[in-house]
Design a protein around this motif. Sequence first.
Motif, mmCIF file in Angstrom:
data_model
loop_
_atom_site.group_PDB
_atom_site.id
_atom_site.type_symbol
_atom_site.label_atom_id
_atom_site.label_comp_id
_atom_site.label_asym_id
_atom_site.label_seq_id
_atom_site.Cartn_x
_atom_site.Cartn_y
_atom_site.Cartn_z
ATOM 1 N N TYR A 1 0.832 -1.201 0.000
ATOM 2 C CA TYR A 1 0.000 0.000 0.000
ATOM 3 C C TYR A 1 0.873 1.261 0.000
ATOM 4 O O TYR A 1 0.574 2.252 -0.678
ATOM 5 C CB TYR A 1 -0.933 -0.022 1.213
ATOM 6 C CG TYR A 1 -2.198 0.796 1.085
ATOM 7 C CD1 TYR A 1 -2.513 1.509 -0.073
ATOM 8 C CD2 TYR A 1 -3.106 0.858 2.150
ATOM 9 C CE1 TYR A 1 -3.693 2.247 -0.173
ATOM 10 C CE2 TYR A 1 -4.289 1.585 2.056
ATOM 11 C CZ TYR A 1 -4.566 2.278 0.903
ATOM 12 O OH TYR A 1 -5.733 3.015 0.807
ATOM 13 N N PHE A 2 1.954 1.223 0.754
ATOM 14 C CA PHE A 2 2.873 2.362 0.818
ATOM 15 C C PHE A 2 3.434 2.685 -0.577
ATOM 16 O O PHE A 2 3.414 3.838 -1.018
ATOM 17 C CB PHE A 2 4.018 2.047 1.790
ATOM 18 C CG PHE A 2 5.125 3.071 1.799
ATOM 19 C CD1 PHE A 2 4.904 4.343 2.305
ATOM 20 C CD2 PHE A 2 6.387 2.756 1.316
ATOM 21 C CE1 PHE A 2 5.927 5.288 2.322
ATOM 22 C CE2 PHE A 2 7.410 3.682 1.327
ATOM 23 C CZ PHE A 2 7.184 4.961 1.827
ATOM 24 N N PRO B 1 1.708 9.664 0.869
ATOM 25 C CA PRO B 1 2.021 8.711 1.939
ATOM 26 C C PRO B 1 2.979 9.247 2.984
ATOM 27 O O PRO B 1 2.952 8.809 4.133
ATOM 28 C CB PRO B 1 2.645 7.531 1.185
ATOM 29 C CG PRO B 1 3.223 8.133 -0.059
ATOM 30 C CD PRO B 1 2.280 9.249 -0.430
ATOM 31 N N GLN C 1 -3.954 9.191 -4.882
ATOM 32 C CA GLN C 1 -4.055 8.767 -3.481
ATOM 33 C C GLN C 1 -3.422 9.824 -2.573
ATOM 34 O O GLN C 1 -2.543 10.583 -3.008
ATOM 35 C CB GLN C 1 -3.310 7.444 -3.295
ATOM 36 C CG GLN C 1 -3.926 6.251 -4.027
ATOM 37 C CD GLN C 1 -5.017 5.573 -3.240
ATOM 38 O OE1 GLN C 1 -6.137 5.449 -3.706
ATOM 39 N NE2 GLN C 1 -4.710 5.115 -2.058
ATOM 40 N N LEU D 1 -5.586 5.676 6.680
ATOM 41 C CA LEU D 1 -5.381 5.567 5.237
ATOM 42 C C LEU D 1 -6.736 5.421 4.541
ATOM 43 O O LEU D 1 -7.749 5.169 5.179
ATOM 44 C CB LEU D 1 -4.506 4.350 4.927
ATOM 45 C CG LEU D 1 -3.131 4.319 5.585
ATOM 46 C CD1 LEU D 1 -2.417 3.007 5.251
ATOM 47 C CD2 LEU D 1 -2.279 5.507 5.147
ATOM 48 N N TYR E 1 4.322 6.397 7.898
ATOM 49 C CA TYR E 1 3.253 5.604 7.273
ATOM 50 C C TYR E 1 2.857 4.429 8.164
ATOM 51 O O TYR E 1 1.683 4.057 8.221
ATOM 52 C CB TYR E 1 3.737 5.095 5.912
ATOM 53 C CG TYR E 1 2.642 4.600 5.003
ATOM 54 C CD1 TYR E 1 1.915 5.486 4.227
ATOM 55 C CD2 TYR E 1 2.349 3.239 4.889
ATOM 56 C CE1 TYR E 1 0.919 5.044 3.358
ATOM 57 C CE2 TYR E 1 1.356 2.784 4.035
ATOM 58 C CZ TYR E 1 0.644 3.699 3.276
ATOM 59 O OH TYR E 1 -0.341 3.251 2.425
ATOM 60 N N ASP F 1 0.680 4.078 -2.808
ATOM 61 C CA ASP F 1 0.380 5.473 -2.501
ATOM 62 C C ASP F 1 1.462 6.411 -3.036
ATOM 63 O O ASP F 1 1.184 7.576 -3.349
ATOM 64 C CB ASP F 1 0.227 5.664 -0.987
ATOM 65 C CG ASP F 1 -1.151 5.288 -0.487
ATOM 66 O OD1 ASP F 1 -2.046 5.053 -1.316
ATOM 67 O OD2 ASP F 1 -1.335 5.216 0.747
ATOM 68 N N ARG F 2 2.675 5.929 -3.131
ATOM 69 C CA ARG F 2 3.755 6.740 -3.698
ATOM 70 C C ARG F 2 3.558 6.963 -5.193
ATOM 71 O O ARG F 2 3.753 8.069 -5.697
ATOM 72 C CB ARG F 2 5.114 6.071 -3.450
ATOM 73 C CG ARG F 2 5.555 6.055 -1.999
ATOM 74 C CD ARG F 2 6.817 5.218 -1.822
ATOM 75 N NE ARG F 2 7.928 5.774 -2.597
ATOM 76 C CZ ARG F 2 8.644 5.098 -3.508
ATOM 77 N NH1 ARG F 2 8.366 3.824 -3.743
ATOM 78 N NH2 ARG F 2 9.621 5.682 -4.164
#
Length: 308
Positions: free
Chosen positions: A152-153, A165, A162, A180, A171, A156-157
Amino acid sequence: MSGEESISYTESIHRAKNIYRFPLIPVRGIPLMSHIANNWDEICAFQPHPSDLLIATYPKAGTTWTQEIVDLLLHNGDADVCRRAPTVQRVPFLEIFAPQPIPSGLELLSKMDPPRVIKTHLPIQLVPKGFWENKCKTIYVARNAKDNMVSYFHFDRMNQTQPEPGPWDGYIHKFMKGELGWGSWYDHVKGYWKERQTRNILYLFYEDMKENPRREVERVMRHLDLLLPDDVISRIVELTSFQVMKENPMANYTFIPKPIFDFSISPFMRKGVVGDWSNHFTAEQSKMFDEDYERKMEGWNIPFRTQI
């Protein structure tokens, strides 16, 4: 859907305006991106057909993988048919209301005849009630918290819609606090687990799918009341392997242009392994996370594995 429709959809993304990182707005206590929250009444009112199938996951838990497995099962393992359009068009994302001219999930669904396969990241309490009232079959995929957070990290980058992050060490705390998009991983996996038997939910684990993909494909097949020959199952297992899907332009999200997905930061399909968390967590971070995890998951016998 025709190739012309697929091309038109991709071109519409290129023409999309006002692409930016959408802020989170709480809906019944769950942080959702503003374009979802601002259209919540319409999403909540969606009425599925009893023959519709719902694929539900916390973000980055194996959603695209499961979508491809289901699509191939429903089309007898025909790879050509399953390359008829991008994943987002074959399996509409229920709650997405992306900036125009990108069609929303509801727009796509309105143009499709049942039975439809529908994707959602909504926690179970936010899923439109019609899915349960109509006894729609559901497939839920859960991934261990540490690997899920790492994936997910990186998503999100690279996903420029999104929320930002921030740094990895911050995070971790956002994840633990459920700050989140789509809220708390802990509440998400527990919510579907609790209702799995009463609501016709096939509960899958990402780690089981990696360990023995054929066994899990067969479980999905049975949930769909299908019976396919062994050679077709073998073909589906091969076509849904990480490497094959990573090279499949209809599944790897390379059809999304750079203003939205910046593949120079990270590919959409990054590693697809179990245990990558160990390359990101320091020993101190891992200890802190594990202690918090034990508190939040106390009394829940959900068999997650961080290694296989």
